[in-house]
Design a protein around this motif. Structure first.
Motif, PDB file in Angstrom:
ATOM      1  N   LYS A 143       0.848  -1.196   0.000  1.00  0.00           N
ATOM      2  CA  LYS A 143       0.000   0.000   0.000  1.00  0.00           C
ATOM      3  C   LYS A 143       0.882   1.245   0.000  1.00  0.00           C
ATOM      4  N   VAL A 144       1.264   1.677  -1.206  1.00  0.00           N
ATOM      5  CA  VAL A 144       2.263   2.745  -1.337  1.00  0.00           C
ATOM      6  C   VAL A 144       1.806   4.034  -0.649  1.00  0.00           C
ATOM      7  N   GLY A 145       0.530   4.357  -0.800  1.00  0.00           N
ATOM      8  CA  GLY A 145       0.022   5.585  -0.184  1.00  0.00           C
ATOM      9  C   GLY A 145       0.224   5.581   1.324  1.00  0.00           C
ATOM     10  N   ARG A 146      -0.060   4.452   1.935  1.00  0.00           N
ATOM     11  CA  ARG A 146       0.093   4.377   3.389  1.00  0.00           C
ATOM     12  C   ARG A 146       1.568   4.399   3.785  1.00  0.00           C
ATOM     13  N   VAL A 147       2.421   3.782   2.949  1.00  0.00           N
ATOM     14  CA  VAL A 147       3.858   3.818   3.244  1.00  0.00           C
ATOM     15  C   VAL A 147       4.333   5.269   3.259  1.00  0.00           C
ATOM     16  N   ILE A 148       3.916   6.030   2.254  1.00  0.00           N
ATOM     17  CA  ILE A 148       4.351   7.428   2.177  1.00  0.00           C
ATOM     18  C   ILE A 148       3.830   8.213   3.375  1.00  0.00           C
ATOM     19  N   LYS A 149       2.578   7.951   3.748  1.00  0.00           N
ATOM     20  CA  LYS A 149       2.005   8.632   4.900  1.00  0.00           C
ATOM     21  C   LYS A 149       2.826   8.327   6.155  1.00  0.00           C
ATOM     22  N   GLN A 150       3.220   7.074   6.310  1.00  0.00           N
ATOM     23  CA  GLN A 150       3.977   6.706   7.509  1.00  0.00           C
ATOM     24  C   GLN A 150       5.417   7.243   7.463  1.00  0.00           C
ATOM     25  N   GLN A 166       8.338  14.068  10.248  1.00  0.00           N
ATOM     26  CA  GLN A 166       7.916  14.780  11.455  1.00  0.00           C
ATOM     27  C   GLN A 166       8.853  14.578  12.635  1.00  0.00           C
ATOM     28  N   SER A 167       9.838  13.670  12.492  1.00  0.00           N
ATOM     29  CA  SER A 167      10.807  13.501  13.588  1.00  0.00           C
ATOM     30  C   SER A 167      12.042  14.360  13.387  1.00  0.00           C
ATOM     31  N   THR A 168      12.151  15.040  12.243  1.00  0.00           N
ATOM     32  CA  THR A 168      13.430  15.699  11.953  1.00  0.00           C
ATOM     33  C   THR A 168      13.770  16.800  12.960  1.00  0.00           C
ATOM     34  N   LEU A 169      12.778  17.532  13.422  1.00  0.00           N
ATOM     35  CA  LEU A 169      13.091  18.616  14.367  1.00  0.00           C
ATOM     36  C   LEU A 169      13.663  18.048  15.668  1.00  0.00           C
ATOM     37  N   VAL A 170      13.005  17.005  16.166  1.00  0.00           N
ATOM     38  CA  VAL A 170      13.484  16.356  17.391  1.00  0.00           C
ATOM     39  C   VAL A 170      14.907  15.834  17.191  1.00  0.00           C
ATOM     40  N   ILE A 171      15.138  15.208  16.049  1.00  0.00           N
ATOM     41  CA  ILE A 171      16.455  14.633  15.771  1.00  0.00           C
ATOM     42  C   ILE A 171      17.490  15.757  15.633  1.00  0.00           C
ATOM     43  N   PHE A 172      17.092  16.839  14.999  1.00  0.00           N
ATOM     44  CA  PHE A 172      17.995  17.984  14.847  1.00  0.00           C
ATOM     45  C   PHE A 172      18.406  18.513  16.225  1.00  0.00           C
ATOM     46  N   GLY A 176       9.939   7.081  21.238  1.00  0.00           N
ATOM     47  CA  GLY A 176       9.106   7.916  22.087  1.00  0.00           C
ATOM     48  C   GLY A 176       8.120   8.742  21.291  1.00  0.00           C
ATOM     49  N   ARG A 177       8.559   9.235  20.148  1.00  0.00           N
ATOM     50  CA  ARG A 177       7.704  10.141  19.386  1.00  0.00           C
ATOM     51  C   ARG A 177       6.722   9.381  18.508  1.00  0.00           C
ATOM     52  N   ALA A 178       7.249   8.483  17.661  1.00  0.00           N
ATOM     53  CA  ALA A 178       6.380   7.828  16.684  1.00  0.00           C
ATOM     54  C   ALA A 178       5.924   6.445  17.144  1.00  0.00           C
ATOM     55  N   GLY A 179       6.808   5.710  17.805  1.00  0.00           N
ATOM     56  CA  GLY A 179       6.468   4.344  18.202  1.00  0.00           C
ATOM     57  C   GLY A 179       5.268   4.315  19.131  1.00  0.00           C
ATOM     58  N   SER A 180       5.257   5.227  20.113  1.00  0.00           N
ATOM     59  CA  SER A 180       4.140   5.251  21.047  1.00  0.00           C
ATOM     60  C   SER A 180       2.845   5.562  20.307  1.00  0.00           C
ATOM     61  N   ALA A 181       2.918   6.490  19.360  1.00  0.00           N
ATOM     62  CA  ALA A 181       1.709   6.851  18.604  1.00  0.00           C
ATOM     63  C   ALA A 181       1.225   5.691  17.749  1.00  0.00           C
ATOM     64  N   ILE A 214      12.092   1.328   8.213  1.00  0.00           N
ATOM     65  CA  ILE A 214      13.356   0.890   7.604  1.00  0.00           C
ATOM     66  C   ILE A 214      13.940   1.992   6.724  1.00  0.00           C
ATOM     67  N   ILE A 215      13.074   2.729   6.052  1.00  0.00           N
ATOM     68  CA  ILE A 215      13.567   3.819   5.206  1.00  0.00           C
ATOM     69  C   ILE A 215      13.974   5.022   6.051  1.00  0.00           C
ATOM     70  N   SER A 216      13.181   5.340   7.065  1.00  0.00           N
ATOM     71  CA  SER A 216      13.401   6.591   7.811  1.00  0.00           C
ATOM     72  C   SER A 216      14.572   6.532   8.783  1.00  0.00           C
ATOM     73  N   MET A 217      14.726   5.408   9.476  1.00  0.00           N
ATOM     74  CA  MET A 217      15.711   5.381  10.559  1.00  0.00           C
ATOM     75  C   MET A 217      17.130   5.718  10.111  1.00  0.00           C
TER      76      MET A 217
END
Ligand SMILES: Nc1ncnc2c1ncn2[C@@H]1O[C@H](COP(=O)(O)OP(=O)(O)O)[C@@H](O)[C@H]1O
Ligand SMILES: [Mg+2]
Lengths: 259, 249
Positions: A38-45, A52-58, A108-113, A150-153
């Protein structure tokens, strides 16, 4: 029940859950490899877990690097070897801190959600509704998270490393006066490609751990952690704790294997 | 045709279903009655294959649903519609997207056809104008109606309704029953409807099955249920002949 059979029953139920959890990972990969994805859902995730984690990571990356700049400088200056601040900061970030701290932040940010969202879908019977439409809930809910993690980490880890190295330079190189040439020059000559690869392998496996544990905990909310809002909150807490512990344990094993 | 054959189910120590058997002819609609907690929702989930019986089986047109997996199970479920007691709408989607979802995922219809069908179905359940609302913005009754639209939109051959009218106001309750009735007459699905809607639901079903202690206590033709002389059924209907504890106004 006597204590012996209680211990037995407890052990059996734990083993059973571990089996279910292992099977869960196996099924996630299986449906990940069998199209359609489901490509659309992959992109959404990817948007949710990654972008959405980039600021925290920065932020965490920059400050970790700045702390390393201070601490590294004071430790190394005792031996008169401040010149090696660059490699010290670079190696600790790339091999260890980058992958581990990014993974803990994403947990903490995405896994819990993720755990909470899937858990709520379970208790409100949305997962049953999906299955009753003849659709595979793994494909819709689990696989997109797995692929996205797998792509984001590795990418988030790379951002963390870069911010950290810049932060270390800001403190060690600029403020404490190691100098850009020494800082980056020594770093370039001591950090090898294999170190970078170690960090990438680690972040890939951490991505799998996060998606696996958090989806699993959410998916089995009513069965293993109880009903209602309390079940979801328990599942979320357990997901964060288990995922964090597994990340650190797995990190130890990978480090000792790659040493 | 739905054949439920001697199913048993326990949750931990609690026995919920014990040797329950019902057979429903193709095209007929059966009401399942029984007090709260008597296992009606659990029964429907067994028929849909969401729960696995400890013993016994469920045959849908001769196929044992608990023996099927993967594609064959999915294709059987393609012919099935299920209205959950709580609606089970996808809360990250609007009403329109919810109803369109099964069409989008499981059929090859064009976008315009899907749109037409969804809007028509929403109109039939009286939800025109709420297409763009999210489930959390709807009242309980609207959620039920949206869920009904989602269940009916693919013209299922086997339909299960879990308390379709509970929690709705009187006018809408009748409208929902009428909707079930017209779609049943139009599409001829085989169906089970769990309801407390007595007597109005009796008018649209062929048979009534009364559950007690996890098995079928009585099965009657729908017109005979109200006049039953069985003491247990009388008590269930609130026509106990004992002393009146709460006299009706
Ligand atoms: N997944 C479950 N786990 C444990 N007990 C359950 C589960 N589902 C239902 N039950 C129990 O089974 C009994 C029957 O429930 P249900 O079928 O929902 O009743 P109703 O007839 O009101 O629909 C209840 O006592 C309920 O607590
Ligand atoms: Mg119920």
């Amino acid at each position: 029940m006597d204590p012996i059979s209680q211990i037995g029953a407890f052990t059996l139920s734990r083993l059973y859950r571990m089996g279910v959890m292992g099977l869960f990972l196996f099924k996630s990969f299986l449906y990940g490899f069998i199209p359609p994805v489901k490509v659309g859902r992959v992109i959404k995730q990817i948007h949710f877990i990654g972008l959405q984690s980039t600021l925290v990571i920065f932020l965490t990356g920059s400050f970790s690097g700045m702390v390393l700049g201070f601490q590294g400088y004071y430790s190394l200056s005792r031996f008169g070897s401040e010149a090696f601040l660059g490699p010290m900061v670079g190696l600790s970030l790339i091999k260890e801190l980058g992958p581990v701290i990014s993974a803990l932040m994403v947990t903490g940010r995405a896994g819990s959600a993720i755990a909470a969202e899937i858990g709520i879908m379970r208790i409100t019977e949305q997962i049953d509704a999906l299955e009753l439409m003849g659709l595979n809930s793994f494909r819709y809910l689990v696989v997109p998270n797995l692929i996205a993690a797998i792509i984001s980490m590795p990418l988030l880890t790379a951002i963390f490393d870069v911010c950290g190295i810049a932060g270390g330079y800001l403190i060690g190189g600029k403020l404490l006066g190691v100098g850009a040439g020494t800082y980056f020059g020594e770093m370039a000559s001591y950090v090898e490609m294999s170190d970078v690869m170690e960090g990438i392998y680690k972040s890939l496996s951490f991505g799998i751990i996060i998606a696996w544990v958090c989806c699993y905990k959410g998916y089995y909310t009513t069965i293993f952690t109880g009903f209602g809002a309390e079940g979801v909150s328990k599942a979320t807490t357990q997901a964060v704790v288990l995922s964090s512990v597994l990340i650190l344990v797995w990190d130890y094993f990978m480090t000792s294997a790659l040493f | 045709m739905i054949e439920i054959i001697d199913i048993h189910k326990s949750f931990g120590r609690q026995k919920v279903l014990s040797g329950l058997s019902i057979s429903i002819d193709k095209g007929s609609l059966v009401a399942v009655l029984g007090s709260s907690g008597s296992g009606k929702s659990v029964l429907l989930k067994h028929v849909a294959g969401l729960l696995r019986p400890d013993r016994g089986k469920v045959l849908l047109d001769g196929q044992d649903i608990h023996g099927l997996r993967g594609k064959t199970l999915a294709s059987l479920r393609d012919r099935m519609g299920f209205l959950f007691q709580g609606g089970a709408l996808f809360d990250s989607m609007t009403v329109f997207e919810n109803v369109a979802f099964p069409l989008k995922e499981k059929t090859k219809l064009y976008r315009e056809e899907i749109r037409d069908r969804v809007l028509k179905t929403l109109e039939a359940v009286g939800l025109s104008g709420s297409e763009d609302k999210y489930p959390s913005q709807l009242s309980g009754g609207m959620i039920k109606r949206a869920a009904m639209a989602r269940a009916l939109v693919r013209d299922p051959e086997i339909m299960m309704f879990d308390e379709p009218t509970t929690g709705l106001d009187p006018a809408i309750r009748l409208a929902m029953l009428r909707l079930i009735d017209t779609s049943h007459k139009r599409f001829g699905f085989t169906g089970i409807i769990v309801t407390h809607e007595i007597p109005s639901a009796l008018a649209i079903v062929d048979h009534v099955v009364f559950l007690k202690s996890g098995s079928v206590y009585a099965r009657t033709a729908s017109r005979d249920f109200l006049s039953s002389s069985d003491p247990v059924i009388k008590e269930f209907l609130g026509r106990d002949e004992g002393p009146e504890i709460c006299p009706q106004k």
